[in-house]
Design a protein around this motif. Structure first.
Motif, PDB file in Angstrom:
ATOM      1  N   ASP A  49       6.149  -1.475 -13.354  1.00 47.93           N
ATOM      2  CA  ASP A  49       5.658  -2.491 -12.441  1.00 47.93           C
ATOM      3  C   ASP A  49       7.684  -2.788 -11.740  1.00 47.93           C
ATOM      4  O   ASP A  49       8.421  -2.106 -12.601  1.00 47.93           O
ATOM      5  N   LYS A  69       5.236  -7.618  -4.044  1.00 45.07           N
ATOM      6  CA  LYS A  69       4.862  -5.847  -3.967  1.00 45.07           C
ATOM      7  C   LYS A  69       5.579  -5.137  -2.771  1.00 45.07           C
ATOM      8  O   LYS A  69       5.093  -4.406  -2.441  1.00 45.07           O
ATOM      9  N   ARG A  94       5.864  12.140  -6.230  1.00 49.03           N
ATOM     10  CA  ARG A  94       4.976  10.053  -5.764  1.00 49.03           C
ATOM     11  C   ARG A  94       5.916  10.176  -4.596  1.00 49.03           C
ATOM     12  O   ARG A  94       6.787   9.870  -3.780  1.00 49.03           O
ATOM     13  N   HIS A 101       2.729   4.059  -8.198  1.00 46.56           N
ATOM     14  CA  HIS A 101       3.363   5.064  -8.172  1.00 46.56           C
ATOM     15  C   HIS A 101       1.725   6.057  -7.476  1.00 46.56           C
ATOM     16  O   HIS A 101       2.067   6.905  -8.242  1.00 46.56           O
ATOM     17  N   GLU A 102       2.040   6.546  -6.332  1.00 44.51           N
ATOM     18  CA  GLU A 102       1.146   6.800  -5.553  1.00 44.51           C
ATOM     19  C   GLU A 102       1.534   8.034  -5.199  1.00 44.51           C
ATOM     20  O   GLU A 102       2.298   8.507  -4.948  1.00 44.51           O
ATOM     21  N   THR A 157      -0.488   2.372  -0.775  1.00 49.81           N
ATOM     22  CA  THR A 157      -1.627   1.135  -1.265  1.00 49.81           C
ATOM     23  C   THR A 157      -1.368   1.342  -2.882  1.00 49.81           C
ATOM     24  O   THR A 157      -1.803  -0.328  -2.949  1.00 49.81           O
ATOM     25  N   GLU A 158      -0.708   1.392  -3.378  1.00 50.00           N
ATOM     26  CA  GLU A 158      -0.287   1.648  -4.647  1.00 50.00           C
ATOM     27  C   GLU A 158       1.771   2.056  -4.882  1.00 50.00           C
ATOM     28  O   GLU A 158       2.072   2.445  -4.255  1.00 50.00           O
ATOM     29  N   LEU A 203       5.758  -1.834  -0.743  1.00 49.15           N
ATOM     30  CA  LEU A 203       4.628  -0.893  -0.090  1.00 49.15           C
ATOM     31  C   LEU A 203       4.688  -0.807   1.955  1.00 49.15           C
ATOM     32  O   LEU A 203       3.784  -1.269   2.243  1.00 49.15           O
TER      33      LEU A 203
END
Ligand code: AHG
Ligand code: MN
Ligand code: MN
Length: 336
Positions: free
Chosen positions: A97, A150, A276, A311-312, A308-309, A154
């Motif tokens: 995180d 977050k 990533r 670790h995408e 959106t994440e 992002l």
């Protein structure tokens, strides 16, 4: 004005006024990255002595626990950035995180978040091949005075205010952009100073190098297979040369200097590729665009993707503009 042989310290001071926001915070932040890079560089250079000073998980001669280098690099960058109290949050490839930097006394007044891949190409460490560090910097979007959230991390890559990498190679270099071109600084290890050695770096418009893990060929989308065959065809300035180190930083660095394309496509094994978006692709895409190159997921601009994440992953095609455009052409024509 970038002057060759200027030290990175002088360059940062001289160019501070040209940043969009000139509080000095971003300069201090880049200074901290410079410091952490030197510390990590020192440790990376000792990697070959592992049999002598002890491997990860063992205790060394001074009774200290040895760490894996990616953990070491992660800790060093985080420590340097938090101790000096200049960022409000950090996200790292090595952390599940994001980290809220506790600036109690400053009351969360810092404006920048940093995202890092502390050690890129880590599988190359054991075999004395170049590795790197990648960083990406944004202004927070939530109000100062509150802990970061977050959404501060992002953000689309196009919102980056700075990005760069350190390549621990035959020389150690720090290459970065604040949105006004790309400059490369080489470390003089004898005195621990980075000097401007590569002002205003540019991808050649065309290149003759393609970099991809061809071992995955069978799993690639048809467009990528066709493009690879195109690179290998005898026609005009083709066939191209294949060069793949397996450290994104090093492959990118070589391609930027010589002209080339780096590809990590999706495959039937991993639907979104491997790299990533936040720690690898966005910072490299920002650098590529600032150096007159291009970065795409095969169809669209990397910097326009809304993450959106944390670790995408995303497919990645990056390098000389004409080469990336050619690869996109194949992707469009042979999309399944
Ligand atoms: P990391 O060491 O940070 O996990 O990144 C490794 C990445 C990238 O640097 C490199 O280009 C790619 O993974 C190599 O992957 P393959 O071994 O699958 O080719
Ligand atoms: Mn990496
Ligand atoms: Mn890594």
């Amino acid at each position: 004005m970038a002057k060759k042989n200027q030290t990175l310290g002088e360059f940062i001071i001289e160019n501070q006024a040209s940043f969009k926001y000139t509080s000095g915070e971003l300069s201090r932040l880049i200074n901290s990255i410079r410091l952490a890079a030197k510390v990590v560089n020192h440790e990376v250079n000792k990697a070959g002595l592992v049999d002598i000073i002890g491997a990860a998980g063992e205790t060394n001669i001074q009774g200290e626990d040895q760490q894996k280098l990616d953990v070491y690099a992660n800790d060093k960058f985080i420590q340097t950035l938090t101790n000096r109290n200049i960022v409000c949050g950090i996200a790292s490839e090595e952390e599940d995180d994001f980290i809220v930097v506790n600036s109690q006394d400053e009351n969360h007044q810092n404006k920048y978040v940093v995202l890092i891949d502390p050690l890129d190409g880590s599988s190359n460490i054991d075999v004395n091949v170049s590795v790197g560090t990648i960083f990406s910097i944004y202004r927070r979007v939530t109000p100062v005075g509150t802990p970061v959230k977050k959404e501060d991390f992002l953000q689309k890559g196009s919102e980056q205010v700075a990005a760069g990498y350190v390549v621990y190679g035959t020389s150690t270099m720090l290459v970065y952009t604040t949105g006004d071109g790309v400059n490369g600084f080489t470390l003089n290890p004898a005195i621990g100073t980075f000097y401007l050695s590569h002002p205003n770096m540019q991808f050649p418009l065309d290149g003759k190098i393609y970099s991809v893990n061809e071992g995955n060929y069978i799993h690639f989308p048809l467009g990528v297979k066709k493009y690879i065959k195109y690179c290998q065809e005898e026609e005009g300035d083709r066939p191209y040369t294949s060069r793949y180190i397996g450290s994104l930083v090093s492959d990118f660095h070589r391609n930027m200097i010589k002209g080339g394309i780096y590809m990590y496509p999706k495959s039937s094994k991993n639907e979104k590729g491997k790299l990533r978006l936040l720690y690898e692709c966005n910072p490299m895409a920002f650098l590529a665009e600032q150096a007159n190159g291009k970065a795409s997921d095969g169809f669209a601009r990397i910097l326009d993707i809304q993450p959106t994440e944390l670790h995408e992953r995303v497919p990645f095609f990056c390098g000389s503009r004409n080469m990336v455009e050619k690869a996109e052409e194949f992707m469009r024509e042979f999309s399944e």
